[in-house]
Design a protein around this motif. Structure first.
Motif, short mmCIF file in Angstrom:
data_model
loop_
_atom_site.label_atom_id
_atom_site.label_comp_id
_atom_site.label_asym_id
_atom_site.label_seq_id
_atom_site.Cartn_x
_atom_site.Cartn_y
_atom_site.Cartn_z
N GLU A 176 29.21 47.60 52.12
CA GLU A 176 27.86 47.81 51.59
C GLU A 176 27.69 47.25 50.18
OE1 GLU A 176 25.39 49.00 53.46
OE2 GLU A 176 26.89 48.97 55.05
N LYS A 177 28.70 46.53 49.69
CA LYS A 177 28.59 45.93 48.35
C LYS A 177 27.52 44.84 48.37
CE LYS A 177 33.51 46.76 47.67
NZ LYS A 177 34.86 46.15 47.65
N THR A 178 26.76 44.76 47.28
CA THR A 178 25.68 43.78 47.20
C THR A 178 26.18 42.47 46.61
OG1 THR A 178 24.00 45.49 46.94
CG2 THR A 178 23.40 43.27 46.26
N THR A 223 17.45 49.27 34.76
CA THR A 223 17.46 50.60 35.40
C THR A 223 18.38 51.57 34.69
OG1 THR A 223 19.29 50.02 36.91
CG2 THR A 223 17.02 49.51 37.64
N GLY A 224 19.35 51.04 33.92
CA GLY A 224 20.31 51.89 33.25
C GLY A 224 21.48 52.29 34.12
N ASP A 225 21.46 51.88 35.42
CA ASP A 225 22.58 52.19 36.32
C ASP A 225 23.80 51.34 35.98
OD1 ASP A 225 20.83 53.83 37.70
OD2 ASP A 225 20.31 52.29 39.18
N ASP A 226 24.94 51.74 36.53
CA ASP A 226 26.10 50.86 36.50
C ASP A 226 25.70 49.58 37.23
OD1 ASP A 226 28.45 49.48 36.91
OD2 ASP A 226 29.61 51.23 37.57
N ILE A 227 25.86 48.43 36.59
CA ILE A 227 25.36 47.17 37.15
C ILE A 227 26.00 46.86 38.50
CG2 ILE A 227 27.04 45.66 36.04
CD1 ILE A 227 23.24 45.02 36.54
N LYS A 228 27.23 47.36 38.74
CA LYS A 228 27.91 47.08 40.00
C LYS A 228 27.22 47.76 41.19
CE LYS A 228 31.27 44.51 38.38
NZ LYS A 228 32.67 44.92 38.34
N LYS A 229 26.35 48.74 40.91
CA LYS A 229 25.56 49.34 41.99
C LYS A 229 24.52 48.36 42.53
CE LYS A 229 25.94 54.20 40.59
NZ LYS A 229 25.19 55.42 40.21
N HIS A 230 24.13 47.40 41.69
CA HIS A 230 23.11 46.43 42.07
C HIS A 230 23.70 45.09 42.46
CE1 HIS A 230 19.74 48.95 40.68
NE2 HIS A 230 20.59 49.36 39.74
N ILE A 298 37.78 35.11 48.29
CA ILE A 298 37.64 35.31 46.84
C ILE A 298 36.72 36.48 46.53
CG2 ILE A 298 36.74 34.27 44.72
CD1 ILE A 298 37.78 31.57 45.77
N ILE A 299 35.62 36.60 47.28
CA ILE A 299 34.73 37.76 47.10
C ILE A 299 35.51 39.05 47.37
CG2 ILE A 299 32.71 38.96 48.01
CD1 ILE A 299 31.46 36.22 48.55
N ASP A 300 36.32 39.06 48.44
CA ASP A 300 37.15 40.24 48.74
C ASP A 300 38.00 40.62 47.53
OD1 ASP A 300 36.17 40.18 51.33
OD2 ASP A 300 37.98 39.28 52.21
N ARG A 301 38.66 39.63 46.96
CA ARG A 301 39.56 39.90 45.83
C ARG A 301 38.82 40.36 44.58
NH1 ARG A 301 40.98 36.31 42.03
NH2 ARG A 301 40.54 34.49 43.34
N LEU A 302 37.71 39.68 44.27
CA LEU A 302 37.00 39.99 43.02
C LEU A 302 36.24 41.33 43.09
CD1 LEU A 302 35.58 36.50 42.01
CD2 LEU A 302 37.58 37.66 41.07
N THR A 303 35.95 41.79 44.30
CA THR A 303 35.20 43.05 44.45
C THR A 303 36.08 44.20 44.94
OG1 THR A 303 34.49 42.56 46.71
CG2 THR A 303 33.07 41.79 44.93
N LYS A 304 37.38 43.98 44.96
CA LYS A 304 38.32 44.95 45.53
C LYS A 304 38.17 46.34 44.92
CE LYS A 304 42.58 44.37 44.46
NZ LYS A 304 43.96 43.82 44.36
N PRO A 307 33.40 50.05 44.32
CA PRO A 307 33.14 50.94 45.47
C PRO A 307 31.90 50.51 46.24
CG PRO A 307 32.47 51.99 43.42
CD PRO A 307 33.16 50.73 43.04
N ASP A 308 31.92 50.76 47.56
CA ASP A 308 30.71 50.54 48.35
C ASP A 308 29.64 51.53 47.93
OD1 ASP A 308 31.66 49.36 51.65
OD2 ASP A 308 32.26 48.70 49.67
#
Length: 309
Positions: A176-178, A223-230, A298-304, A307-308
């Motif tokens: 579910e990662k964006t 939004t002020g959220d953790d940017i990794k949520k977006h 590479i996406i797998d590695r960089l986003t390991k 969290p989803d």
């Protein structure tokens, strides 16, 4: 040649500029990014290839390697040259392969901003997936910048993105990662997004250029959220109208709230010189466009560690 040195300076600094070489076919004005050009030479006799694509004029050997010649006039449905003795071969390198394009004349080189590059109307040069990557405005002239990667992929589909290459990755879990994708070519962005979905990345946000991607990131930051949520990862082309991938990389990596986003430059222009420029701007990875399975790895590695949702 001096023009190539100047191009390296422009791209390295992330100034959102490029140099375009203008050329003509049947009097119509076209352009190509100088970063793609290896050499310009007077057209010469070539060896025809039997049973090849009708737009392939043949092959010749300018140096050590045999190079394929594409008749650009024929591909575009324009008349042949009226003065063939003065025609030009533009030898290019992208996706780590050499191709030569037969044109009728070379006009000169212009330095322009990507903000002056507009997407053509969908009815021009073949509709939504046409061969014009943009229309450049320069000194009251309109220059049609062609999508050379698409031209080559149509003539030789094996050099393009092969979604089937993902099969070698085996069975994969859904994520579910964006993933934010910045790509101006409608055909390539569709292939990239389809590949990511097939690889398990269900959530993708597609932007047609770097400016759209920057606007999305700016809104997400607000939004002020953790940017990794977006955005868990940004995959960006380099050549794009309005804002190129180098400028986008520079802006993201200089922003305190965005700089942790992994950036992958996924471009036909990746070579040793371009790799140095991208690295200096903070790109986390840089790979050539056909390597879609490697992009997923590479996406797998960089986003390991992301969290989803």
């Amino acid at each position: 040649m001096e023009m190539f040195k100047q191009t390296e300076i422009l791209l390295e600094s992330g100034t959102n500029e490029l140099q375009i070489m203008e050329f003509t076919i049947d009097g119509e004005l076209f352009g190509i990014n100088v970063a793609k050009i290896v050499e310009i030479m007077r057209a010469e006799k070539v060896k025809p290839m039997q049973k090849s694509h009708p737009d392939i004029e043949g092959v010749f050997k300018p140096r050590e390697d045999v190079t394929t010649i594409i008749d650009l006039a024929k591909y575009l449905g324009l008349p042949p040259s009226k003065d063939p003795e003065h025609d030009i071969f533009i030898i290019t390198n992208f996706n780590n392969k050499d191709f030569a394009f037969h044109v009728h004349s070379v006009v000169g080189i212009d330095r322009i901003s990507w903000t002056k590059m507009k997407k053509p109307d969908k009815l021009i040069y073949g509709g939504q997936e046409g061969v014009a990557t943009g229309i450049a405005e320069y000194e009251n002239r309109l220059i049609t910048v062609l999508d050379f990667e698409k031209i080559v992929a149509e003539i030789n589909p094996e050099v393009g993105i092969q979604i089937s290459d993902l099969d070698k990755l085996g069975k994969r879990e859904r994520s579910e990662k964006t993933i934010l994708v910045a790509e101006d070519s409608m055909l390539l962005s569709k292939l990239i997004v389809e590949s990511l979905h097939r690889a398990g990345y269900n959530n993708t946000v597609k932007c047609d250029n770097g400016q759209e991607a920057w606007d999305y990131l700016t809104e997400a930051k607000g939004t002020g959220d953790d940017i990794k949520k977006h955005v868990a990862c940004l995959v960006s082309d380099i050549e794009m109208p309005m804002m190129d991938g180098h400028r986008l990389t520079k802006l993201v990596k200089e922003d305190p709230k965005l700089k942790t986003i992994p950036i992958i430059l996924f471009s036909s222009l990746i070579n040793d010189a371009m790799r140095q420029k991208g690295k200096s701007l903070g790109a986390d990875e840089q790979i050539s466009k056909p390597e879609i399975a490697r992009l997923v790895e590479i996406i797998d590695r960089l986003t390991k560690d992301t969290p989803d949702k």
